[in-house]
Design an enzyme around this catalytic site. Sequence first.
Site, PDB file in Angstrom:
ATOM      1  N   CYS A   2       0.824  -1.218   0.000  1.00  0.00           N
ATOM      2  CA  CYS A   2       0.000   0.000   0.000  1.00  0.00           C
ATOM      3  C   CYS A   2       0.852   1.260   0.000  1.00  0.00           C
ATOM      4  O   CYS A   2       1.915   1.295   0.611  1.00  0.00           O
ATOM      5  CB  CYS A   2      -0.859   0.067   1.253  1.00  0.00           C
ATOM      6  SG  CYS A   2      -2.042  -1.247   1.395  1.00  0.00           S
ATOM      7  N   ARG A  27       3.316   0.252  -5.866  1.00  0.00           N
ATOM      8  CA  ARG A  27       3.305  -0.460  -4.592  1.00  0.00           C
ATOM      9  C   ARG A  27       2.022  -1.275  -4.392  1.00  0.00           C
ATOM     10  O   ARG A  27       2.011  -2.214  -3.604  1.00  0.00           O
ATOM     11  CB  ARG A  27       3.411   0.533  -3.434  1.00  0.00           C
ATOM     12  CG  ARG A  27       4.676   1.338  -3.438  1.00  0.00           C
ATOM     13  CD  ARG A  27       4.598   2.397  -2.360  1.00  0.00           C
ATOM     14  NE  ARG A  27       4.612   1.784  -1.052  1.00  0.00           N
ATOM     15  CZ  ARG A  27       5.686   1.608  -0.320  1.00  0.00           C
ATOM     16  NH1 ARG A  27       6.852   1.991  -0.771  1.00  0.00           N
ATOM     17  NH2 ARG A  27       5.613   1.061   0.865  1.00  0.00           N
ATOM     18  N   TRP A  74      -3.046  -2.504  -1.553  1.00  0.00           N
ATOM     19  CA  TRP A  74      -2.744  -3.888  -1.912  1.00  0.00           C
ATOM     20  C   TRP A  74      -3.350  -4.692  -0.763  1.00  0.00           C
ATOM     21  O   TRP A  74      -2.791  -4.735   0.340  1.00  0.00           O
ATOM     22  CB  TRP A  74      -1.232  -4.087  -2.027  1.00  0.00           C
ATOM     23  CG  TRP A  74      -0.854  -5.443  -2.523  1.00  0.00           C
ATOM     24  CD1 TRP A  74      -0.777  -5.835  -3.835  1.00  0.00           C
ATOM     25  CD2 TRP A  74      -0.500  -6.588  -1.741  1.00  0.00           C
ATOM     26  NE1 TRP A  74      -0.405  -7.159  -3.903  1.00  0.00           N
ATOM     27  CE2 TRP A  74      -0.219  -7.653  -2.638  1.00  0.00           C
ATOM     28  CE3 TRP A  74      -0.394  -6.838  -0.375  1.00  0.00           C
ATOM     29  CZ2 TRP A  74       0.157  -8.916  -2.218  1.00  0.00           C
ATOM     30  CZ3 TRP A  74      -0.021  -8.109   0.050  1.00  0.00           C
ATOM     31  CH2 TRP A  74       0.252  -9.130  -0.867  1.00  0.00           C
ATOM     32  N   ASN A  99      -0.827   1.487   6.089  1.00  0.00           N
ATOM     33  CA  ASN A  99      -0.040   0.459   5.413  1.00  0.00           C
ATOM     34  C   ASN A  99       0.447  -0.501   6.493  1.00  0.00           C
ATOM     35  O   ASN A  99       1.079  -0.066   7.457  1.00  0.00           O
ATOM     36  CB  ASN A  99       1.137   1.118   4.673  1.00  0.00           C
ATOM     37  CG  ASN A  99       2.139   0.108   4.122  1.00  0.00           C
ATOM     38  OD1 ASN A  99       3.296   0.440   3.941  1.00  0.00           O
ATOM     39  ND2 ASN A  99       1.732  -1.105   3.860  1.00  0.00           N
ATOM     40  N   GLY A 100       0.140  -1.785   6.320  1.00  0.00           N
ATOM     41  CA  GLY A 100       0.590  -2.769   7.302  1.00  0.00           C
ATOM     42  C   GLY A 100      -0.534  -3.715   7.670  1.00  0.00           C
ATOM     43  O   GLY A 100      -1.559  -3.792   6.988  1.00  0.00           O
ATOM     44  N   GLU A 484      16.077 -17.074 -11.201  1.00  0.00           N
ATOM     45  CA  GLU A 484      15.622 -15.696 -11.386  1.00  0.00           C
ATOM     46  C   GLU A 484      14.898 -15.550 -12.735  1.00  0.00           C
ATOM     47  O   GLU A 484      13.882 -14.855 -12.829  1.00  0.00           O
ATOM     48  CB  GLU A 484      16.832 -14.749 -11.270  1.00  0.00           C
ATOM     49  CG  GLU A 484      16.559 -13.289 -11.540  1.00  0.00           C
ATOM     50  CD  GLU A 484      15.531 -12.640 -10.618  1.00  0.00           C
ATOM     51  OE1 GLU A 484      15.140 -13.248  -9.608  1.00  0.00           O
ATOM     52  OE2 GLU A 484      15.095 -11.532 -10.949  1.00  0.00           O
ATOM     53  N   LYS A 488      11.047 -14.315 -13.139  1.00  0.00           N
ATOM     54  CA  LYS A 488      10.635 -13.185 -13.988  1.00  0.00           C
ATOM     55  C   LYS A 488       9.497 -13.597 -14.898  1.00  0.00           C
ATOM     56  O   LYS A 488       8.519 -12.878 -15.055  1.00  0.00           O
ATOM     57  CB  LYS A 488      11.780 -12.687 -14.882  1.00  0.00           C
ATOM     58  CG  LYS A 488      12.880 -11.840 -14.302  1.00  0.00           C
ATOM     59  CD  LYS A 488      12.483 -10.518 -13.758  1.00  0.00           C
ATOM     60  CE  LYS A 488      12.010 -10.686 -12.347  1.00  0.00           C
ATOM     61  NZ  LYS A 488      12.799 -10.298 -11.268  1.00  0.00           N
ATOM     62  N   GLU A 491       6.270 -13.999 -12.921  1.00  0.00           N
ATOM     63  CA  GLU A 491       5.743 -12.747 -12.383  1.00  0.00           C
ATOM     64  C   GLU A 491       4.979 -11.946 -13.430  1.00  0.00           C
ATOM     65  O   GLU A 491       3.925 -11.399 -13.135  1.00  0.00           O
ATOM     66  CB  GLU A 491       6.899 -11.864 -11.882  1.00  0.00           C
ATOM     67  CG  GLU A 491       7.461 -12.257 -10.556  1.00  0.00           C
ATOM     68  CD  GLU A 491       8.630 -11.361 -10.143  1.00  0.00           C
ATOM     69  OE1 GLU A 491       8.657 -10.935  -8.992  1.00  0.00           O
ATOM     70  OE2 GLU A 491       9.517 -11.091 -10.977  1.00  0.00           O
ATOM     71  N   HIS A 507      16.589 -36.568 -12.339  1.00  0.00           N
ATOM     72  CA  HIS A 507      16.040 -37.029 -11.057  1.00  0.00           C
ATOM     73  C   HIS A 507      14.566 -36.658 -10.909  1.00  0.00           C
ATOM     74  O   HIS A 507      14.035 -36.694  -9.812  1.00  0.00           O
ATOM     75  CB  HIS A 507      16.865 -36.456  -9.902  1.00  0.00           C
ATOM     76  CG  HIS A 507      18.281 -36.941  -9.899  1.00  0.00           C
ATOM     77  ND1 HIS A 507      18.616 -38.227  -9.554  1.00  0.00           N
ATOM     78  CD2 HIS A 507      19.425 -36.327 -10.240  1.00  0.00           C
ATOM     79  CE1 HIS A 507      19.923 -38.383  -9.671  1.00  0.00           C
ATOM     80  NE2 HIS A 507      20.437 -37.241 -10.094  1.00  0.00           N
ATOM     81  N   LYS A 606       5.190  -3.879  -5.352  1.00  0.00           N
ATOM     82  CA  LYS A 606       6.596  -3.611  -5.071  1.00  0.00           C
ATOM     83  C   LYS A 606       6.758  -3.357  -3.582  1.00  0.00           C
ATOM     84  O   LYS A 606       5.807  -2.962  -2.919  1.00  0.00           O
ATOM     85  CB  LYS A 606       6.969  -2.348  -5.847  1.00  0.00           C
ATOM     86  CG  LYS A 606       8.445  -2.098  -5.962  1.00  0.00           C
ATOM     87  CD  LYS A 606       8.992  -2.729  -7.192  1.00  0.00           C
ATOM     88  CE  LYS A 606      10.472  -2.538  -7.301  1.00  0.00           C
ATOM     89  NZ  LYS A 606      11.058  -3.550  -8.174  1.00  0.00           N
TER      90      LYS A 606
HETATM   91  N1  HGA Z   1      -4.225  -4.334   5.991  1.00  0.00           N
HETATM   92  C1  HGA Z   1      -4.652  -3.210   5.206  1.00  0.00           C
HETATM   93  C2  HGA Z   1      -3.465  -2.535   4.543  1.00  0.00           C
HETATM   94  C3  HGA Z   1      -2.779  -3.496   3.599  1.00  0.00           C
HETATM   95  C4  HGA Z   1      -1.363  -3.106   3.232  1.00  0.00           C
HETATM   96  O1  HGA Z   1      -0.673  -2.351   3.878  1.00  0.00           O
HETATM   97  N2  HGA Z   1      -0.874  -3.647   2.105  1.00  0.00           N
HETATM   98  O2  HGA Z   1       0.423  -3.370   1.722  1.00  0.00           O
HETATM   99  C5  HGA Z   1      -5.694  -3.603   4.176  1.00  0.00           C
HETATM  100  O3  HGA Z   1      -5.846  -4.775   3.838  1.00  0.00           O
HETATM  101  O4  HGA Z   1      -6.389  -2.700   3.707  1.00  0.00           O
END
Ligand code: HGA
Length: 611
Positions: A2, A27, A74, A99-100, A484, A488, A491, A507, A606
């Site tokens: 986020c 992000r 995110w 964020n978190g 790697e 890539k 992803e 194997h 990211k």
């Molecule tokens: N937990 C919060 C924020 C998510 C977050 O920081 N993502 O990087 C949510 O789910 O909205």
Amino acid sequence: MCGIVGAVGQRPVMEILLEGLRRLEYRGYDSAGVALWNGEQLQRLRRAGKVQALSDAAAEQPLAGGLGIAHTRWATHGKPTEGNAHPHMSGERLAVVHNGIIENFEPLKAQLQAEGYPFSSDTDTEVIAHLLARELARQPQHDLVAAVAAVTGQLEGAFALGVISADQPDQLVAARKGSPLVIGVGLGGENFIASDQLALLQVTDRFMFLAEGDIARLTCDAIQVWNAAGEPVEHPVVQYEHGTSAADKGTFKHYMLKEIYEQPEVVKATLAGRTSNGRLLEQAFGAEAGAIFDQVRQVQIVACGTSYHAGLIAKYWLEELVGIPCMVEVASEFRYRKVVLPQGTLLLTISQSGETADTLAALREVKERVLASLAICNVPGSSLVRESDLSLMTNAGPEIGVASTKAFTTQLVALLLTTLALGRRHGLAEADEQRIVTDLQQLPQLLQQALELDPAIRQMAQAFAEKQHALFLGRGTLYPVAMEGALKLKEISYIHAESYPAGELKHGPLALVDKEMPVVTVAPRNDMLDKLKANLQEVRARGGELFVFAGCAQEVKPESGVQVLEVPQVSSELEPILYTLPLQLLSYHVAVLKGTDVDQPRNLAKSVTVE
Ligand code: HGA
């Protein structure tokens, strides 16, 4: 992950917030939102999807005001819907971006619900809004900083927060613990917060980094910061180091392609000032590094994703050139198990952002039990750098494409310099050091030559666009390069790709090989080539189509079902760095052919600031 932006200013800040979100979109990009104080009330606008959806909505429904917070999400808790998008509010008068992850949100939510607080989202974040409202209602002085201090004391987990309240409309309050947040020091009459500096380069190039547990109050003219103990603290204001153009796409179609093409230049930047007269300048690691390196008996590398692959390559270098044992582990495993750290262990962490939650937690977990910690990182001032004893910056400039490219190759250069620094203290011959330093100086030119393979690789990519699976093979340091390459491709093209040491083929994975499974091999002309060629025959014999990046095309003959591209000759130590570049281009072109969102692939983000 986020992205947060916040602003308090004497001018309207809506456009600043939206531009900040656009710059932070790498992000997280599942939804976005903004809350603004318009002089009378807090207005909120949120949309599922990308920031563009939010700016389209803002164009129809303009918001104005000099105080606001904004967020690009995110999702960790709750689907990426408009209702779960931030900012979250308690009533009409308080808004929060976060964020978190709040690990104890369930008991807190149950308690708040029992007290009658209505929840309108599935997020963990919403508890913060209601806890703040409850705290403010309890306080006679209605002070937002005091409320944030009281509430953050109840939260377990990680957070960076931006908070605004209709009752204190002259201020923006920020807090951080475990997630990144910087203060942008305005040029007059305004101040800002953001998850990273890039978001604010449009308005300032002066930043203040918050420490773990800090709470800050920003008004138009002042910034006050308190530490976790509630004491006022002053942090230095630092100038942003990279040019602002580093964050633009320029004439390239995607950031990823631009960043692949930047590699010759950024490798020069990684080397700049770190060598002299063919020798490594040990001071690059700081004045006390030499004394520490003398005592190192083994190295423990901890990292995630692409950085983990860089660590795997460094293990080959460290054991071969320095002769000391090296263990490498992904941070999310390392941090939660009982690890044995013998005396004399150097903890080496690798992270592009320096905010990777698991890597940071691993450092904090074992910091007191190791000889010293060294961070290889691209962001000066990041948490990992500040909390490590030593650091070496990769100087790659901002990397916006979610799939890491230039960050990886510059990490490898930094890791090779680290190998030389340790080698010098543990018996690596001066002539070997000089040879490798001289080779490193040639590397930018070789990377430039490798870029000339681009049209041929674009052609090659067509064979992958319709496939469901791919196999990547390598030996020695080229095995992590194969890992790697597979990462890539996964992803950004969403093709299932696996990597194996070529010797492991028989194997198990050979059972999968048929004409539907393209096999990519990195095959420099080194002493493992004959063995690798035998492995390739095993693939051909089963009808598998081979795509070989070879050091010398004559050694691996193209034939029906075998395409060979010649990579410039390079010394064996530098092979993993050079051979990475064609694999990056391959996955890029496959993704373009498949029409995926190259810079912002689905489900990823990211700077992984949550566990
Ligand atoms: N937990 C919060 C924020 C998510 C977050 O920081 N993502 O990087 C949510 O789910 O909205």
